[in-house]
Design a protein around this motif. Structure first.
Motif, mmCIF file in Angstrom:
data_model
loop_
_atom_site.group_PDB
_atom_site.id
_atom_site.type_symbol
_atom_site.label_atom_id
_atom_site.label_comp_id
_atom_site.label_asym_id
_atom_site.label_seq_id
_atom_site.Cartn_x
_atom_site.Cartn_y
_atom_site.Cartn_z
ATOM 1 N N MET A 1 0.857 -1.189 0.000
ATOM 2 C CA MET A 1 0.000 0.000 0.000
ATOM 3 C C MET A 1 0.890 1.235 0.000
ATOM 4 N N PHE A 2 0.639 2.113 -0.969
ATOM 5 C CA PHE A 2 1.532 3.263 -1.121
ATOM 6 C C PHE A 2 0.811 4.374 -1.868
ATOM 7 N N VAL A 3 1.069 5.611 -1.463
ATOM 8 C CA VAL A 3 0.500 6.796 -2.130
ATOM 9 C C VAL A 3 1.633 7.752 -2.470
ATOM 10 N N SER A 4 1.611 8.256 -3.676
ATOM 11 C CA SER A 4 2.542 9.306 -4.082
ATOM 12 C C SER A 4 1.793 10.631 -4.121
ATOM 13 N N SER A 68 -9.931 12.053 1.962
ATOM 14 C CA SER A 68 -8.976 11.198 2.667
ATOM 15 C C SER A 68 -9.418 9.743 2.673
ATOM 16 N N ARG A 69 -10.714 9.508 2.872
ATOM 17 C CA ARG A 69 -11.234 8.141 2.890
ATOM 18 C C ARG A 69 -11.080 7.490 1.512
ATOM 19 N N LEU A 70 -11.365 8.237 0.470
ATOM 20 C CA LEU A 70 -11.234 7.716 -0.891
ATOM 21 C C LEU A 70 -9.779 7.377 -1.196
ATOM 22 N N LEU A 71 -8.878 8.242 -0.764
ATOM 23 C CA LEU A 71 -7.458 8.010 -0.983
ATOM 24 C C LEU A 71 -7.008 6.719 -0.305
ATOM 25 N N VAL A 72 -7.428 6.527 0.931
ATOM 26 C CA VAL A 72 -7.082 5.316 1.676
ATOM 27 C C VAL A 72 -7.663 4.073 1.001
ATOM 28 N N ASP A 73 -8.918 4.156 0.557
ATOM 29 C CA ASP A 73 -9.561 3.004 -0.093
ATOM 30 C C ASP A 73 -8.808 2.592 -1.351
ATOM 31 N N TYR A 74 -8.401 3.564 -2.158
ATOM 32 C CA TYR A 74 -7.650 3.238 -3.370
ATOM 33 C C TYR A 74 -6.307 2.600 -3.024
ATOM 34 N N ALA A 75 -5.640 3.157 -2.031
ATOM 35 C CA ALA A 75 -4.334 2.607 -1.650
ATOM 36 C C ALA A 75 -4.465 1.183 -1.131
ATOM 37 N N LYS A 76 -5.509 0.898 -0.364
ATOM 38 C CA LYS A 76 -5.707 -0.439 0.187
ATOM 39 C C LYS A 76 -6.026 -1.464 -0.893
ATOM 40 N N SER A 77 -6.484 -0.998 -2.043
ATOM 41 C CA SER A 77 -6.795 -1.928 -3.134
ATOM 42 C C SER A 77 -5.534 -2.441 -3.829
ATOM 43 N N GLY A 78 -4.388 -1.878 -3.457
ATOM 44 C CA GLY A 78 -3.129 -2.337 -4.030
ATOM 45 C C GLY A 78 -2.732 -1.648 -5.316
ATOM 46 N N GLN A 79 -3.483 -0.639 -5.729
ATOM 47 C CA GLN A 79 -3.157 0.066 -6.953
ATOM 48 C C GLN A 79 -2.041 1.086 -6.718
ATOM 49 N N ARG A 80 -1.405 1.477 -7.819
ATOM 50 C CA ARG A 80 -0.427 2.561 -7.754
ATOM 51 C C ARG A 80 -1.212 3.876 -7.759
ATOM 52 N N VAL A 81 -1.184 4.567 -6.625
ATOM 53 C CA VAL A 81 -2.050 5.726 -6.429
ATOM 54 C C VAL A 81 -1.233 7.010 -6.428
#
Length: 235
Positions: A1-4, A68-81
């Motif tokens: 899980m990672f966010v740029s 913030s919730r949407l950002l976390v949900d995308y990151a938890k899905s394993g996508q490159r965010v």
């Protein structure tokens, strides 16, 4: 899980850093601000999820906790965010709230800096932001608090320093009141002022004035991003 957290600069894709352009082109999902849309998103993959989460004054916008919730949900899905933020992401961009959401969810992140609009505005106007002897300090301030009004706790003495370059973000609505307070605090009414609108985009407009007269230019301002710059270099 990672966010740029990627800074998109003021709007011109040519002002993106090499790293920012690479991350945008590789992302599975991009959550972008309004000011980061347009030609910058043309760098994204055709199959990437593009989600607008920007906030604009006077318009219906998602709440910060929703973003913030949407950002976390995308990151938890394993996508490159990529969370694409305008200007430099650390400058009046609610970066801290989104970082805290990632930390609370155990999500790692990186911050990619970018060209902040004051630097792009000065470049567009053909001036520096500092000068020996007459503009030895540069200060950034927001002209609006969370209610949209002028912040009540501004350091007016510092902002009224005629030997500083003062950059006011989000100040179109409050500048009339702020300029009055600055003059009361000792800033000369004839201090040079500049309105920089839609910097680095096809709609860019630079208007030079004074603290006393800038209100007339603001009345004719476009419905778009704008900075107000005060100080001796704005002549």
């Amino acid at each position: 899980m990672f966010v740029s957290f990627v800074s998109s600069g003021p709007g011109d894709p040519d002002l993106l850093t090499v790293k920012a352009a690479r991350l945008i082109s590789q992302a599975d999902a991009i959550l972008f601000d309004d000011l980061s849309s347009g030609p910058i998103l043309a760098l994204a993959r055709a199959d990437a999820d593009l989600v607008g989460v920007g906030k604009r004054a006077g318009r219906v916008s998602p709440k910060q906790d929703q973003v913030s919730r949407l950002l976390v949900d995308y990151a938890k899905s394993g996508q490159r965010v990529v969370r694409l933020k305008s200007g430099d992401s650390g400058m009046f961009g609610r970066l801290e709230e989104e970082i805290e959401a990632c930390r609370a969810a155990g999500i790692a992140y990186e911050i990619v800096p970018g060209v902040s609009s004051p630097f792009a505005a000065a470049a567009a106007a053909g001036i520096p932001l500092s000068r020996r002897l007459t503009a030895r300090r540069v200060q950034f301030v927001t002209g609006a608090d969370i209610t949209g009004g002028m912040p009540p706790d501004l350091n007016l003495k510092a902002l009224a320093d005629p030997l500083a370059t003062t950059v006011i973000f989000m100040g179109k609505r409050t500048f009339a009141a702020l300029s009055s307070e600055l003059v009361k605090a000792g800033l000369p009414p004839d201090t040079p002022a500049m309105l920089a609108e839609s910097v680095s985009t096809p709609d860019q407009r630079i208007t030079r004035s004074t603290v006393a007269d800038l209100g007339a230019a603001l009345a004719q301002a476009h419905d778009g991003p704008a900075l107000i710059l005060l100080g001796p270099l704005m002549e």
